[in-house]
Design a protein around this motif. Sequence first.
Motif, PDB file in Angstrom:
ATOM      1  N   GLY A 106       2.501  -4.850  -9.170  1.00 20.75           N
ATOM      2  CA  GLY A 106       1.504  -4.343  -8.247  1.00 20.75           C
ATOM      3  C   GLY A 106       1.842  -4.741  -6.816  1.00 20.75           C
ATOM      4  N   GLY A 109       4.677  -2.610  -5.570  1.00 21.14           N
ATOM      5  CA  GLY A 109       4.200  -1.279  -5.200  1.00 21.14           C
ATOM      6  C   GLY A 109       3.418  -1.320  -3.900  1.00 21.14           C
ATOM      7  N   LEU A 110       2.585  -2.344  -3.755  1.00 23.78           N
ATOM      8  CA  LEU A 110       1.746  -2.449  -2.557  1.00 23.78           C
ATOM      9  C   LEU A 110       2.609  -2.612  -1.312  1.00 23.78           C
ATOM     10  N   SER A 113       4.443   0.607  -0.416  1.00 23.04           N
ATOM     11  CA  SER A 113       3.618   1.637   0.216  1.00 23.04           C
ATOM     12  C   SER A 113       3.165   1.207   1.602  1.00 23.04           C
ATOM     13  N   GLY A 116       5.953   1.786   3.907  1.00 19.52           N
ATOM     14  CA  GLY A 116       6.035   3.223   4.170  1.00 19.52           C
ATOM     15  C   GLY A 116       4.964   3.663   5.149  1.00 19.52           C
ATOM     16  N   LEU A 117       3.797   3.062   5.012  1.00 16.14           N
ATOM     17  CA  LEU A 117       2.670   3.405   5.884  1.00 16.14           C
ATOM     18  C   LEU A 117       2.960   2.991   7.325  1.00 16.14           C
TER      19      LEU A 117
ATOM     20  N   ASN B 302       1.940   7.730   1.493  1.00 15.52           N
ATOM     21  CA  ASN B 302       1.931   6.339   1.047  1.00 15.52           C
ATOM     22  C   ASN B 302       0.576   5.821   0.589  1.00 15.52           C
ATOM     23  N   LEU B 303      -0.486   6.530   0.983  1.00 12.06           N
ATOM     24  CA  LEU B 303      -1.812   6.041   0.621  1.00 12.06           C
ATOM     25  C   LEU B 303      -2.031   5.984  -0.896  1.00 12.06           C
ATOM     26  N   GLY B 305       0.048   5.274  -3.174  1.00 14.10           N
ATOM     27  CA  GLY B 305       0.708   4.052  -3.638  1.00 14.10           C
ATOM     28  C   GLY B 305      -0.117   2.824  -3.326  1.00 14.10           C
ATOM     29  N   VAL B 306      -0.689   2.783  -2.120  1.00 15.26           N
ATOM     30  CA  VAL B 306      -1.512   1.629  -1.739  1.00 15.26           C
ATOM     31  C   VAL B 306      -2.710   1.517  -2.686  1.00 15.26           C
ATOM     32  N   SER B 309      -1.650   0.435  -6.228  1.00 14.30           N
ATOM     33  CA  SER B 309      -1.231  -0.964  -6.321  1.00 14.30           C
ATOM     34  C   SER B 309      -2.413  -1.901  -6.167  1.00 14.30           C
ATOM     35  N   VAL B 310      -3.310  -1.572  -5.222  1.00 11.65           N
ATOM     36  CA  VAL B 310      -4.468  -2.443  -5.026  1.00 11.65           C
ATOM     37  C   VAL B 310      -5.325  -2.460  -6.299  1.00 11.65           C
ATOM     38  N   LEU B 312      -4.275  -1.961  -9.301  1.00 10.75           N
ATOM     39  CA  LEU B 312      -3.544  -2.716 -10.318  1.00 10.75           C
ATOM     40  C   LEU B 312      -3.716  -4.215 -10.115  1.00 10.75           C
TER      41      LEU B 312
END
Lengths: 298, 331
Positions: A106, A109-110, A113, A116-117, B302-303, B305-306, B309-310, B312
């Motif tokens: 997690g 992944g966070l 992203s 990327g943001l 990308n949102l 994915g954010v 992940s959050v 998760l």
Amino acid sequence: MNTFFSTILVGISSGAIYSLMSLALVLVWRSTRVVNFAAAGQAILSTYIGYEAMSALHNYWLSLPVALISGALISAVIESFIMRPLAKRTQGTAVESIAPVIATLGILGLIRSLVGLMWGNTFLQYTSPLSSKGFTVGHTTIPFSPLNAAIVVGAAIVLLIFALIFRFTRLGLSLRAASFQPEIARLSGIRVDRIRTVGWAFAGAAGAVAGALVTPTSYLSPNSLDLLLVSGFVAAVIGGLESLIGAVVGGLVLGLGFAFILQYIGSSVTFSAAFIILILVLIVRPQGIFGARSTREA
Amino acid sequence: MKLKQILAPLRSASPRMRILLSVAIGALLLFASGHVDELRSYQGAQVAIYAIAISSIVLLTGFSGQISLGHGALMAIGGYAAVLAQIHWHLPYPLTFLVGGAAGAGAGYLLGIAAARLRGPYLAGTTLALAVGLPSLANQFHILGGEQGLSFDIGTAPTWIGNDFSQYRWFFWVAVVLALAVYWLLRNLLSTRYGRRWRALRSNPTAAALAGINVARAKVLAFTLSSCVAGLAGSLFAMLLGLVAPLAFTLTLSFTLVTGAVLAGVSNLGGSIVGAVVLVSIPELSNAISSHFGGSEKVTSNLPGVITSVLLIATVLLAPNGPKFPTRRHQ
């Protein structure tokens, strides 16, 4: 100088990077029994910070310590705010061994992203002043370049500093004690929790250096270090996952193996080669080169 | 605890009741599909396919205690096998799904042999290597179609089923029928001695071994079966996309599936559908959010994915055993 020797040099150069990544995984494994899949994410974030530092300071060499320190901080924060509470909550439950793996995923992944943001998914150039064109020996140009040489030297310096800290300082002794026998270490006055965070910080620093050294050879994007994570893991398994020396040797073995495959078979098989090498090691010598037989029981 | 009371008769339903229930739910869904637009049909099919894929992870992680980060790669194997079976053997599409499942099972068996020797982190790392490495194989072999991949076409709905049947509605039907079949099969399998063995294995491998369970064999079987289901999901995924390509089966897909399983409550087969619905609605949600903020390309890509992940991390931290459904104690 023939192809054979220059292949060895190239292998040592990429092996040095794998060693650092492998060291990042082994340090975390030893201190908290977690394979930190977020290591690639932490390294990518610190490399982006290094990239920003380079843009601001116009100097690649000054950006290296910035990346290193931010890598250590990121890692320490992740350990204190996510991994440690998680370990406390899941202790003794059926998900004790699975939950940390999922948590690190997690985090990976966070971070990917978020990066990327912030910076977008485009390829950025994080370049070093050194040429990536090979040295010329006699009349032939070999694949080994000044950049490769700098990678080897940089990795060697970091590894040497780590070795000195672990071998000769009080902090190093506490780190080794806390991972070897946490209970006894606690009884002898070591603050095991705090030392674990320090272990994660060292790991973050090693990963950050790996990211900052390898990126000039290609490009920077939110997932450009995925392969490095896999290589680092394979190297750690070759070395036995327990041993710091094993991590370094495993990285060099893998780097040399890749270099010879690249030279004599072709670049297309590198990915599959990593997987096949991993499976072979796990079947032939699951405890790795330096691991004790019992360490497989995680 | 209302929900629990409602669900209680479902949990204890006899196998025959479960068939009837599955058929009833299926009929209801299929009937409903006539009254929604194409996008919803597409998403419905997506939910059904994700539910199949997530149930393969639930089977593996929740019941046999193994973890796989490479189920996206196993889906890729199933998808490619189905497409190749159609192109080279000219099989009718229902058989290509079977080929996809069989290919997944084969790959899973080989992997399972290695996996059975490995615990948590080693297995996770090995399957991760598979997920990273496998898609790139497609670029090396000409037969796999390279970066563009291969197209897959199961055709339109047969005429006896109805005339103006849209493409996605047909995909939805196929996916729902197979999802229910898989759910029914797994549900029953888990209440046989195999299911009990896996649960014993997960709770305490040593005690399971002492009780006479062949731990390695049970693990390999679980991995093979889980991969078979993943392969089937992969071939359905190829059907929905109309193609197989390396970019469809990225590392992110593998992670997404793990997320879905965690959100489902790792040892709750019925939760797969919850996980699948959440996964499919995340892009919708994130589109809504990013357009609200006048989102640029950076944000829109990308949102999701954010958010995933959050979710998760939060689920693992706050409810390690899965949300909503507390683990039942195994006596």
